[in-house]
Enzyme design. Structure first.
Site, PDB file in Angstrom:
ATOM      1  CD  GLU A 329      -2.853  -0.930   2.527  1.00 27.18           C
ATOM      2  OE1 GLU A 329      -3.894  -1.597   2.532  1.00 27.18           O
ATOM      3  OE2 GLU A 329      -2.519  -0.172   3.468  1.00 27.18           O
ATOM      4  CB  CYS A 330       0.526   4.376   0.229  1.00 27.66           C
ATOM      5  SG  CYS A 330       0.686   6.162  -0.027  1.00 27.66           S
ATOM      6  N   GLY A 331       3.262   3.755   0.346  1.00 23.22           N
ATOM      7  CA  GLY A 331       4.711   3.711   0.446  1.00 23.22           C
ATOM      8  C   GLY A 331       5.274   2.381  -0.003  1.00 23.22           C
ATOM      9  CB  SER A 430      -2.946   0.301  -5.387  1.00 19.32           C
ATOM     10  OG  SER A 430      -3.601   0.183  -4.135  1.00 19.32           O
TER      11      SER A 430
END
Length: 452
Positions: A329-331, A430
Site C-alpha cells: 500500500e502507498c509507500g 497501489s
C-alpha cells in the site's frame, strides 16, 4: 464503559495536543486508557500508543460502512479499559461532503454513544468563543456538547474572559484550558504530524503536556462526564473467521513503513496466521514467509538507506519471482517500483514494477474513494467494490497497466475518477489504504493466492 470523545471546531485547533495531554494525565493517575482515532489517520494513533502503551484503534465509518461492526469493535477494545478516549478528526461535523453524519466525528460520537468534549482555540478570541460553542451545541439535536476545553490561552485573565462568556451565554461547562507553550507543540510536514519514530525526547514533551493538563483541566469533572454515555446495545454481524493456522505473514515494520490498522493485524492473527515483522531498512532479507505485506509510511524520508540495502531488494524480488503473494500500500508501492526521485536525486528501489515514484510539492490524491478491480487481482475479484483512501504527494509514473478504476463521490455525485493499482504475477501494489473489516472475505481471497 467510561468514554469521552475529544472534538474541535476545525483542524489546527490543537485537538491532538489536548487529547495526548489528557491521555497522559489519565494514565499518570493509574488509569488504563484505551485510545481511538476517528478516520483513517495512522500517525495520531502511533502517538496515542506511545503515551498509553495500548494500541490505538481507528473508527472510520467510510472504510467500515457498517454501524454495528463499528460499535462492536469499539466495545471490544474498550471493555477492559478504565476509560476510552476517542480523538476526533477535522471539525466535529466535517466529513465526506456536507452531510453532517457522513464519515464525521459527530457520527462516531452518536454511533458509540460517547459524550463530546469540544476543544476551542483561544488564540485572539474572548466572548466570540461563546458563539462557537453555542452554535456547535445547537447544530445537531441528537448531539450534546458535554464540556469545553480552551487551547492556546495567553493567561489566567484571558481564560477567565473566555470561560465567563461561554458559561454566561451557553449551558456548556468549561473544564479548563491548555496554556500556550512552545515546548508541547507537535512538528508537522507534508502528510501531517512527524511520526513518533522520527522524534527524540518525546517522553519529556509528554510529561510537560500531561502536567499542564493535570494543572489546568478539571480531570475529576471530565471523568464524571465519561460515565454519562449511554450503554451500547451491540448486535455485531456474525464473523466467519477463516483458518490459516500455520501460515506465516511477513510485514514491513520500521521507521519507513509503519502504516497499519491495528484491527487488520489483529484479524490476521485471529485466523491462526503468524505475523513476522521485518525491517527493509535494517535487515538483509525477508523472513521465511508465505505472504508479504508492505504497508505505507515514509520511504521518501529514508530513500537513501532503502536504496543501499540491495540484499533486501534481491530478497523481495526473489520472493516475487517465486510467486509468493506480496501486497503493498502507498509507500509500499513506491518501494516496489524501480526508483524514487526527489530534489533532483534518484534512488534505486526494489524493481518489481517498472515505474518511478516522483515526490511533488502538493497533495496528488486526498480522501476516500471506491476502487473496482477491472480484472481478478490479489486485492479482490473483478467488479468488487473496495472502500479505501489515498493520501500522498508522490506520483507513480509507469507503463505498467492499471488494474483498478477508482471513484471519488461527494453527496451522491461523482467528483473524480482515475485508474491505479498494479499487478505482476502474485504481487499487487497501489496507493490505496484499506480496512479489512469492510469485508473480511478479502483476507480469504488474498491468502488464497498462496494456493492458487
Amino acid at each position: 464503559m467510561n468514554k469521552i470523545l475529544i472534538a474541535a471546531a476545525s483542524s489546527g485547533t490543537g485537538k491532538t495536543t489536548v487529547t495526548l495531554g489528557i491521555m497522559h494525565a489519565l494514565k499518570k493517575r493509574g488509569l488504563r486508557v484505551q485510545p481511538f482515532k476517528v478516520g483513517p489517520d495512522y500517525i495520531d494513533t502511533n502517538y496515542h500508543q506511545a503515551i498509553t502503551g495500548v494500541a490505538s484503534i481507528n473508527l472510520d465509518s467510510f472504510l467500515i460502512d457498517d454501524d454495528a461492526m463499528l460499535a462492536a469493535l469499539f466495545e471490544k477494545h474498550g471493555q477492559s479499559a478504565d476509560i476510552s478516549v476517542i480523538e476526533g478528526v477535522m471539525g466535529l461535523f466535517d466529513g465526506l461532503g456536507i452531510d453532517r453524519d457522513n464519515s464525521s466525528t459527530s457520527f462516531i460520537a452518536k454511533c458509540t454513544k460517547t459524550p463530546v468534549i469540544l476543544v476551542v482555540d483561544g488564540k485572539a478570541i474572548s466572548t466570540s468563543a461563546a458563539a462557537i460553542v453555542d452554535g456547535f451545541n445547537r447544530f445537531d439535536p441528537e448531539l450534546t456538547i458535554a464540556g469545553v476545553i480552551i487551547n492556546r490561552v495567553a493567561s489566567e485573565n484571558h481564560f477567565s474572559l473566555i470561560k465567563g462568556a461561554i458559561e454566561r451565554y451557553t449551558d456548556v461547562p468549561v473544564l479548563g484550558y491548555l496554556p500556550k507553550n512552545a515546548a508541547v507543540a507537535l512538528p508537522e510536514r507534508h502528510l501531517g504530524l512527524v511520526p513518533k519514530e522520527e522524534m527524540t525526547e518525546l517522553e519529556t514533551k509528554w510529561e510537560v503536556l500531561g502536567d499542564l493538563i493535570a494543572e489546568h483541566v478539571d480531570l475529576d469533572r471530565l471523568l464524571a462526564i465519561s460515565k454519562t454515555g449511554a450503554k451500547l446495545t451491540v448486535h455485531p454481524p456474525e464473523i466467519q473467521v477463516p483458518d490459516f493456522s500455520g501460515m506465516r505473514v511477513a510485514y514491513a515494520l520500521d521507521a519507513a513503513f509503519h502504516f497499519y490498522y491495528q484491527d487488520n493485524l489483529d484479524f490476521i492473527r485471529s485466523t491462526g496466521a503468524t505475523l513476522i515483522p521485518f525491517s527493509p531498512l535494517e535487515e538483509r532479507e525477508v523472513p521465511d514467509a508465505d505472504f508479504i505485506y508492505i504497508g505505507g509510511g515514509f520511504p521518501e524520508v529514508f530513500a537513501e538507506r532503502l536504496a543501499k540495502n540491495k540484499s533486501m531488494h534481491e530478497s523481495i524480488l526473489a520472493a516475487h519471482e517465486q510467486g509468493k503473494p506480496i501486497y503493498a500500500e502507498c509507500g509500499g508501492l513506491m518501494y516496489l517500483g524501480s526508483s524514487l526521485e526527489m530534489e533532483a536525486e534518484s534512488y534505486e528501489m526494489v524493481g518489481v514494477f517498472d515505474g518511478v515514484s516522483k515526490m511533488t510539492t502538493r497533495l496528488r490524491k486526498f480522501g476516500y474513494c471506491i476502487a473496482e478491480p477491472l480484472e481478478d487481482t490479489l486485492l479482490g475479484k473483478k467488479g468488487t467494490a473496495i472502500r479505501g483512501h489515498e493520501f500522498h504527494h508522490s506520483v507513480f509514473e509507469t507503463t505498467e497497466p492499471t488494474r483498478m478504476k477508482l471513484t471519488k463521490k461527494r453527496d451522491g455525485e461523482t467528483v473524480k475518477e482515475w485508474h491505479g493499482g498494479y499487478q505482476k504475477g502474485n504481487t499487487f501494489a497501489s496507493y490505496l489504504h484499506i480496512h479489512f473489516y469492510q469485508n473480511l472475505a478479502m483476507i480469504t481471497h488474498m491468502f488464497g493466492a498462496i494456493e492458487r
